[in-house]
Design an enzyme around this catalytic site. Sequence first.
Site, PDB file in Angstrom:
ATOM      1  N   ASN A  27       0.824  -1.210   0.000  1.00 17.55           N
ATOM      2  CA  ASN A  27       0.000   0.000   0.000  1.00 17.55           C
ATOM      3  C   ASN A  27       0.859   1.260   0.000  1.00 17.55           C
ATOM      4  O   ASN A  27       1.943   1.274   0.558  1.00 17.55           O
ATOM      5  CB  ASN A  27      -0.937   0.006   1.211  1.00 17.55           C
ATOM      6  CG  ASN A  27      -1.857  -1.199   1.214  1.00 17.55           C
ATOM      7  OD1 ASN A  27      -2.001  -1.865   0.195  1.00 17.55           O
ATOM      8  ND2 ASN A  27      -2.462  -1.495   2.343  1.00 17.55           N
ATOM      9  N   HIS A  44       5.697  -0.622  -2.987  1.00 19.44           N
ATOM     10  CA  HIS A  44       5.170   0.074  -4.167  1.00 19.44           C
ATOM     11  C   HIS A  44       5.189   1.593  -4.011  1.00 19.44           C
ATOM     12  O   HIS A  44       4.436   2.291  -4.691  1.00 19.44           O
ATOM     13  CB  HIS A  44       3.749  -0.436  -4.494  1.00 19.44           C
ATOM     14  CG  HIS A  44       3.727  -1.873  -4.927  1.00 19.44           C
ATOM     15  ND1 HIS A  44       2.584  -2.647  -4.923  1.00 19.44           N
ATOM     16  CD2 HIS A  44       4.721  -2.680  -5.390  1.00 19.44           C
ATOM     17  CE1 HIS A  44       2.883  -3.866  -5.367  1.00 19.44           C
ATOM     18  NE2 HIS A  44       4.163  -3.910  -5.653  1.00 19.44           N
ATOM     19  N   THR A  83      -4.571  -9.065   0.499  1.00 22.78           N
ATOM     20  CA  THR A  83      -4.030  -8.919  -0.862  1.00 22.78           C
ATOM     21  C   THR A  83      -4.586 -10.032  -1.758  1.00 22.78           C
ATOM     22  O   THR A  83      -4.728 -11.176  -1.305  1.00 22.78           O
ATOM     23  CB  THR A  83      -2.482  -8.927  -0.882  1.00 22.78           C
ATOM     24  OG1 THR A  83      -2.035  -8.887  -2.248  1.00 22.78           O
ATOM     25  CG2 THR A  83      -1.873 -10.125  -0.178  1.00 22.78           C
TER      26      THR A  83
HETATM   27  C1  BJW Z   1      -9.916  -7.615   2.385  1.00 24.89           C
HETATM   28  C2  BJW Z   1     -10.847  -6.789   2.953  1.00 24.89           C
HETATM   29  C3  BJW Z   1     -10.800  -6.697   4.333  1.00 24.89           C
HETATM   30  C4  BJW Z   1     -11.183  -6.682   0.879  1.00 24.89           C
HETATM   31  N1  BJW Z   1      -9.888  -7.378   5.006  1.00 24.89           N
HETATM   32  N2  BJW Z   1      -9.015  -8.283   3.069  1.00 24.89           N
HETATM   33  C5  BJW Z   1       5.810 -12.782 -12.608  1.00 24.89           C
HETATM   34  C6  BJW Z   1       4.712 -13.434 -13.118  1.00 24.89           C
HETATM   35  C7  BJW Z   1       3.716 -12.732 -13.792  1.00 24.89           C
HETATM   36  C8  BJW Z   1       3.806 -11.343 -13.976  1.00 24.89           C
HETATM   37  C9  BJW Z   1       4.905 -10.692 -13.484  1.00 24.89           C
HETATM   38  C10 BJW Z   1       5.881 -11.405 -12.810  1.00 24.89           C
HETATM   39  N3  BJW Z   1       6.837 -10.508 -12.389  1.00 24.89           N
HETATM   40  C11 BJW Z   1       6.465  -9.263 -12.797  1.00 24.89           C
HETATM   41  C12 BJW Z   1       5.303  -9.346 -13.472  1.00 24.89           C
HETATM   42  C13 BJW Z   1       4.592  -8.182 -14.060  1.00 24.89           C
HETATM   43  C14 BJW Z   1       3.787  -7.387 -13.067  1.00 24.89           C
HETATM   44  C15 BJW Z   1       2.688  -8.285 -12.512  1.00 24.89           C
HETATM   45  O1  BJW Z   1       2.758  -8.809 -11.417  1.00 24.89           O
HETATM   46  N4  BJW Z   1       1.610  -8.426 -13.248  1.00 24.89           N
HETATM   47  C16 BJW Z   1       0.478  -9.242 -12.782  1.00 24.89           C
HETATM   48  C17 BJW Z   1      -0.802  -8.405 -12.831  1.00 24.89           C
HETATM   49  C18 BJW Z   1       0.413 -10.488 -13.577  1.00 24.89           C
HETATM   50  N5  BJW Z   1       4.610  -6.841 -12.004  1.00 24.89           N
HETATM   51  C19 BJW Z   1       5.294  -5.706 -12.171  1.00 24.89           C
HETATM   52  O2  BJW Z   1       5.294  -5.100 -13.220  1.00 24.89           O
HETATM   53  C20 BJW Z   1       6.115  -5.209 -11.006  1.00 24.89           C
HETATM   54  N6  BJW Z   1       7.433  -4.881 -11.407  1.00 24.89           N
HETATM   55  C21 BJW Z   1       8.346  -5.810 -11.678  1.00 24.89           C
HETATM   56  O3  BJW Z   1       8.122  -6.982 -11.562  1.00 24.89           O
HETATM   57  O4  BJW Z   1       9.565  -5.284 -12.094  1.00 24.89           O
HETATM   58  C22 BJW Z   1      10.501  -6.180 -12.698  1.00 24.89           C
HETATM   59  C23 BJW Z   1      10.163  -6.261 -14.160  1.00 24.89           C
HETATM   60  C24 BJW Z   1      10.109  -5.100 -14.891  1.00 24.89           C
HETATM   61  C25 BJW Z   1       9.812  -5.160 -16.254  1.00 24.89           C
HETATM   62  C26 BJW Z   1       9.556  -6.391 -16.853  1.00 24.89           C
HETATM   63  C27 BJW Z   1       9.597  -7.553 -16.060  1.00 24.89           C
HETATM   64  C28 BJW Z   1       9.919  -7.480 -14.725  1.00 24.89           C
HETATM   65  C29 BJW Z   1       5.536  -3.895 -10.470  1.00 24.89           C
HETATM   66  C30 BJW Z   1       4.190  -4.072  -9.866  1.00 24.89           C
HETATM   67  C31 BJW Z   1       3.671  -2.712  -9.408  1.00 24.89           C
HETATM   68  C32 BJW Z   1       2.226  -2.754  -8.939  1.00 24.89           C
HETATM   69  N7  BJW Z   1       1.751  -1.423  -8.752  1.00 24.89           N
HETATM   70  C33 BJW Z   1       0.434  -1.179  -8.180  1.00 24.89           C
HETATM   71  C34 BJW Z   1       0.181   0.349  -8.161  1.00 24.89           C
HETATM   72  C35 BJW Z   1       1.015   0.986  -7.054  1.00 24.89           C
HETATM   73  C36 BJW Z   1       0.759   2.449  -6.938  1.00 24.89           C
HETATM   74  C37 BJW Z   1      -0.676   2.754  -6.569  1.00 24.89           C
HETATM   75  O5  BJW Z   1      -1.152   2.409  -5.478  1.00 24.89           O
HETATM   76  O6  BJW Z   1      -1.334   3.375  -7.399  1.00 24.89           O
HETATM   77  O7  BJW Z   1       0.370  -1.710  -6.856  1.00 24.89           O
HETATM   78  S1  BJW Z   1      -0.885  -2.063  -9.027  1.00 24.89           S
HETATM   79  C38 BJW Z   1      -1.796  -2.449  -7.562  1.00 24.89           C
HETATM   80  O8  BJW Z   1      -1.751  -3.879  -7.287  1.00 24.89           O
HETATM   81  C39 BJW Z   1      -1.007  -1.795  -6.419  1.00 24.89           C
HETATM   82  C40 BJW Z   1      -1.177  -2.795  -5.329  1.00 24.89           C
HETATM   83  O9  BJW Z   1      -0.182  -2.600  -4.341  1.00 24.89           O
HETATM   84  C41 BJW Z   1      -1.039  -4.109  -6.063  1.00 24.89           C
HETATM   85  C42 BJW Z   1      -1.599  -5.290  -5.327  1.00 24.89           C
HETATM   86  O10 BJW Z   1      -2.966  -5.139  -5.112  1.00 24.89           O
HETATM   87  P1  BJW Z   1      -3.637  -5.741  -3.802  1.00 24.89           P
HETATM   88  O11 BJW Z   1      -3.084  -5.076  -2.616  1.00 24.89           O
HETATM   89  O12 BJW Z   1      -3.533  -7.210  -3.825  1.00 24.89           O
HETATM   90  O13 BJW Z   1      -5.139  -5.200  -3.952  1.00 24.89           O
HETATM   91  P2  BJW Z   1      -6.415  -5.850  -4.693  1.00 24.89           P
HETATM   92  O14 BJW Z   1      -7.427  -4.790  -4.850  1.00 24.89           O
HETATM   93  O15 BJW Z   1      -6.019  -6.605  -5.901  1.00 24.89           O
HETATM   94  O16 BJW Z   1      -6.960  -6.934  -3.662  1.00 24.89           O
HETATM   95  C43 BJW Z   1      -7.550  -6.545  -2.440  1.00 24.89           C
HETATM   96  C44 BJW Z   1      -7.778  -7.804  -1.608  1.00 24.89           C
HETATM   97  O17 BJW Z   1      -8.275  -7.402  -0.355  1.00 24.89           O
HETATM   98  C45 BJW Z   1      -8.819  -8.759  -2.230  1.00 24.89           C
HETATM   99  O18 BJW Z   1      -8.290 -10.076  -2.191  1.00 24.89           O
HETATM  100  C46 BJW Z   1     -10.016  -8.641  -1.283  1.00 24.89           C
HETATM  101  O19 BJW Z   1     -10.737  -9.871  -1.144  1.00 24.89           O
HETATM  102  C47 BJW Z   1      -9.327  -8.278   0.003  1.00 24.89           C
HETATM  103  N8  BJW Z   1     -10.152  -7.551   0.958  1.00 24.89           N
HETATM  104  N9  BJW Z   1     -11.649  -6.237   1.906  1.00 24.89           N
HETATM  105  C48 BJW Z   1      -9.010  -8.162   4.299  1.00 24.89           C
HETATM  106  N10 BJW Z   1     -11.702  -5.915   4.986  1.00 24.89           N
END
Ligand code: BJW
Length: 258
Positions: free
Chosen positions: A111, A128, A197
């Site tokens: 976050n 992030h 997450t």
């Molecule tokens: C509750 C609740 C309650 C509800 N109690 N729970 C390997 C495999 C496949 C892909 C890749 C890989 N390695 C890299 C990639 C590419 C990419 C990636 O992962 N893509 C996937 C989508 C497939 N990753 C990247 O690009 C990363 N960089 C990287 O790897 O660099 C090296 C590289 C570079 C170039 C080429 C190759 C490699 C960077 C990732 C950056 C993510 N950025 C964001 C935005 C940040 C800024 C902002 O906030 O605006 O980060 S995107 C967004 O997703 C944000 C979050 O931190 C992140 C995760 O989201 P999160 O926290 O899981 O939220 P939600 O909404 O998805 O889920 C919420 C959860 O809460 C749900 O499960 C609900 O059920 C639950 N919930 N209420 C508890 N009360």
Amino acid sequence: MTGPFTPGSGSMISPTLEDVLARARHVAVLTGAGVSAESGVPTFRSAGGLWEKYDPQQLATYEAFSQDPDLVWSWYSWRRETIRGVEPNPGHYALAEAASLFERFSLITQNVDNLHRRAGNPEVHELHGNIERLRCIDCGTFFHGDEAPPSKQAQRCKCGGLIRPDVVWFGEMLPANELQFAQQAAANCDLFLSVGTAAMVYPAAMLPLTARQHGAYVVEINPEPSALAHEMDECIAGASGAVLPVLIDTARRHRSMT
Ligand code: BJW
Ligand code: ZN
């Protein structure tokens, strides 16, 4: 995997987890957007997590920012204002208390909202970035969010360069020191909690897997199963604001007995 243990159906803490909580020396926690949901911060992927008609996953990229800086700026401006208007919830406060309960406690968050720090966690490892930190894409000068009044128009630095939030977008590298800290904490902890997450974004989503490969007991806390729920030792199906205080209370009771 055992469970899921559902709050309301008896104790939400399994006997195994209770035992791990009593004996763990190093606890590592990875949090995601769900931990702030009960504070009123919209998540990225759940229902209600959308902003106007845009998909957050399409806005959180450098390509989106360079194609339409005003759009991406407005989204962050709106989110910064939303976050400033909310308070940490019982889940954040429970984690702040946890920091002093164990010999070692590593709090790693995806976050950007500062709520862990505002709840009192002395050390937060942000994978992030942080929404209150801004930087010029040309000269690299840093600014604080206070210096950027809410606006629908992307702001520019004195040098003329566009100012962006200092967060990590898709395709960008995570801060190397924070990622290394997180990987080492996952590899060295006795208990790893993956809280609020969806576990769909890498490399953060690797951390629970690393922890389990290195012998930690790995627990998910989420009302819905995440993409990695099947990889966990245990899933607690519940909101972090309800589950974490009970979990930390259980740890405190055991700690005060020893
Ligand atoms: C509750 C609740 C309650 C509800 N109690 N729970 C390997 C495999 C496949 C892909 C890749 C890989 N390695 C890299 C990639 C590419 C990419 C990636 O992962 N893509 C996937 C989508 C497939 N990753 C990247 O690009 C990363 N960089 C990287 O790897 O660099 C090296 C590289 C570079 C170039 C080429 C190759 C490699 C960077 C990732 C950056 C993510 N950025 C964001 C935005 C940040 C800024 C902002 O906030 O605006 O980060 S995107 C967004 O997703 C944000 C979050 O931190 C992140 C995760 O989201 P999160 O926290 O899981 O939220 P939600 O909404 O998805 O889920 C919420 C959860 O809460 C749900 O499960 C609900 O059920 C639950 N919930 N209420 C508890 N009360
Ligand atoms: Zn500049």
